[in-house]
Design an enzyme around this catalytic site. Structure first.
Site, PDB file in Angstrom:
ATOM      1  N   GLU A  90       0.820  -1.212   0.000  1.00 34.76           N
ATOM      2  CA  GLU A  90       0.000   0.000   0.000  1.00 34.76           C
ATOM      3  C   GLU A  90       0.856   1.266   0.000  1.00 34.76           C
ATOM      4  O   GLU A  90       0.476   2.267  -0.619  1.00 34.76           O
ATOM      5  CB  GLU A  90      -0.974  -0.045   1.174  1.00 34.76           C
ATOM      6  CG  GLU A  90      -1.961  -1.213   1.041  1.00 34.76           C
ATOM      7  CD  GLU A  90      -3.134  -1.163   2.004  1.00 34.76           C
ATOM      8  OE1 GLU A  90      -3.192  -0.227   2.840  1.00 34.76           O
ATOM      9  OE2 GLU A  90      -4.001  -2.062   1.921  1.00 34.76           O
ATOM     10  N   ARG A 232      21.117 -14.349  22.124  1.00 29.55           N
ATOM     11  CA  ARG A 232      20.716 -15.741  22.312  1.00 29.55           C
ATOM     12  C   ARG A 232      21.846 -16.620  22.838  1.00 29.55           C
ATOM     13  O   ARG A 232      21.593 -17.745  23.276  1.00 29.55           O
ATOM     14  CB  ARG A 232      20.164 -16.292  21.001  1.00 29.55           C
ATOM     15  CG  ARG A 232      18.962 -15.544  20.451  1.00 29.55           C
ATOM     16  CD  ARG A 232      17.794 -15.518  21.425  1.00 29.55           C
ATOM     17  NE  ARG A 232      17.351 -16.842  21.774  1.00 29.55           N
ATOM     18  CZ  ARG A 232      16.533 -17.587  21.005  1.00 29.55           C
ATOM     19  NH1 ARG A 232      16.078 -17.082  19.854  1.00 29.55           N
ATOM     20  NH2 ARG A 232      16.162 -18.788  21.380  1.00 29.55           N
TER      21      ARG A 232
END
Length: 284
Positions: A90, A232
């Protein structure tokens, strides 16, 4: 209130207002920053010289304004590639052509500290949305001039940054090797982080691969700068660590890109090059 749109295939109003984002041509700049979080849009705009709210619908919040004299916009994409694809589709229809993701991410290696920023050169397509657009072998590559502008901005601002490959997943939990409910983790997800680390992938997030893929398909430009709020390997997680640095780098990169674009146009060239960058820098 009922409104008849152009068609089921082209869901926009007669003036071109897009169904999901509720923006129309003229509302946004060609340079658009893409945070995931709607609340990050006014945060980004707080660093502009002038800003105004354009639209707010579902997860999509859009602001436009001016940063150091450059017309700029920011639209939130929500979480994940499906919602991001809607935003890109869009925004392109109303004039956007240069997109920079401004997000958060989890670093995969201890050499990247929580609070550092990561500039992506490309992304591993572990999400599924881009596969609706193109074959799995198609690369998700950031635009080289956007990457250069982000690096230049990070250097100018003096923030700690890293440059390299990102992995984009549709899943925050199991898809990024976080245990699901009752510690559920399927066998094919076990060892994913170690494997990505072994092939020099720097971080995990959820949108960059889709943004890069669509930008290349449609002949647009795209990049990504993300704050490492988690690591992590060390298991640290600090909410919003480095986000302000990522925002500042993205805003400054738009200013830099604008200067380079003007110089490219002035010299009648098609692409940015080292000589053009040098010429643009000499004017400041």
């Amino acid at each position: 209130m009922s409104e008849r749109l152009k068609s089921a295939s082209r869901p926009e109003s007669g003036e071109g207002r897009q169904y999901h984002l509720q923006v129309k041509p003229g509302d946004v700049s060609r340079y658009i920053l893409l945070p995931g979080d709607p609340d990050r849009v006014p945060w980004i705009a707080s660093f502009w010289d002038k800003a105004w709210s354009v639209a707010k619908h579902r997860e999509y919040v859009t602001y436009s304004g001016y940063y150091k004299g450059v017309f700029i916009s920011a639209t939130s994409t929500g979480i994940g590639a499906p919602a991001t694809a809607i935003a890109i589709e869009e925004l392109v229809r109303v004039g956007g052509d240069t997109f920079i993701r401004v997000g958060t991410t989890g670093a995969l290696t201890r050499s990247i500290s929580v609070g550092d920023i990561i500039i992506s050169t490309g992304a591993v397509r572990l999400e599924g949305t881009s596969k609706h657009y193109v074959m799995p072998e198609y690369p998700a590559v950031a635009s080289y001039d956007v990457v250069l502008a982000l690096i230049e901005a990070a250097e100018t601002l003096g923030v700690r940054y890293h440059v390299g490959l990102t992995a984009s997943s549709d899943s925050f939990y199991v898809g990024q090797e976080r245990p699901g409910f009752k510690d559920y983790l399927p066998p094919f997800q076990r060892g994913l982080i170690q494997y990505l680390r072994s092939i020099n992938v720097l971080n995990f997030e959820m949108e960059a691969a889709l943004i890069f893929t669509l930008a290349n398909i449609y002949g647009l430009r795209a990049g990504a700068v993300c704050a490492a709020i988690a690591n992590r390997e060390t298991e640290e997680f600090v909410v919003n660590a480095g986000v302000e640095d990522a925002i500042k780098v993205a805003n400054e990169a738009v200013k830099i890109l604008s200067e380079w674009d003007e110089e490219v146009k002035r010299r009648g060239k098609k692409y940015i090059s080292a000589s053009i960058i040098k010429q643009a820098a000499s004017k400041h």
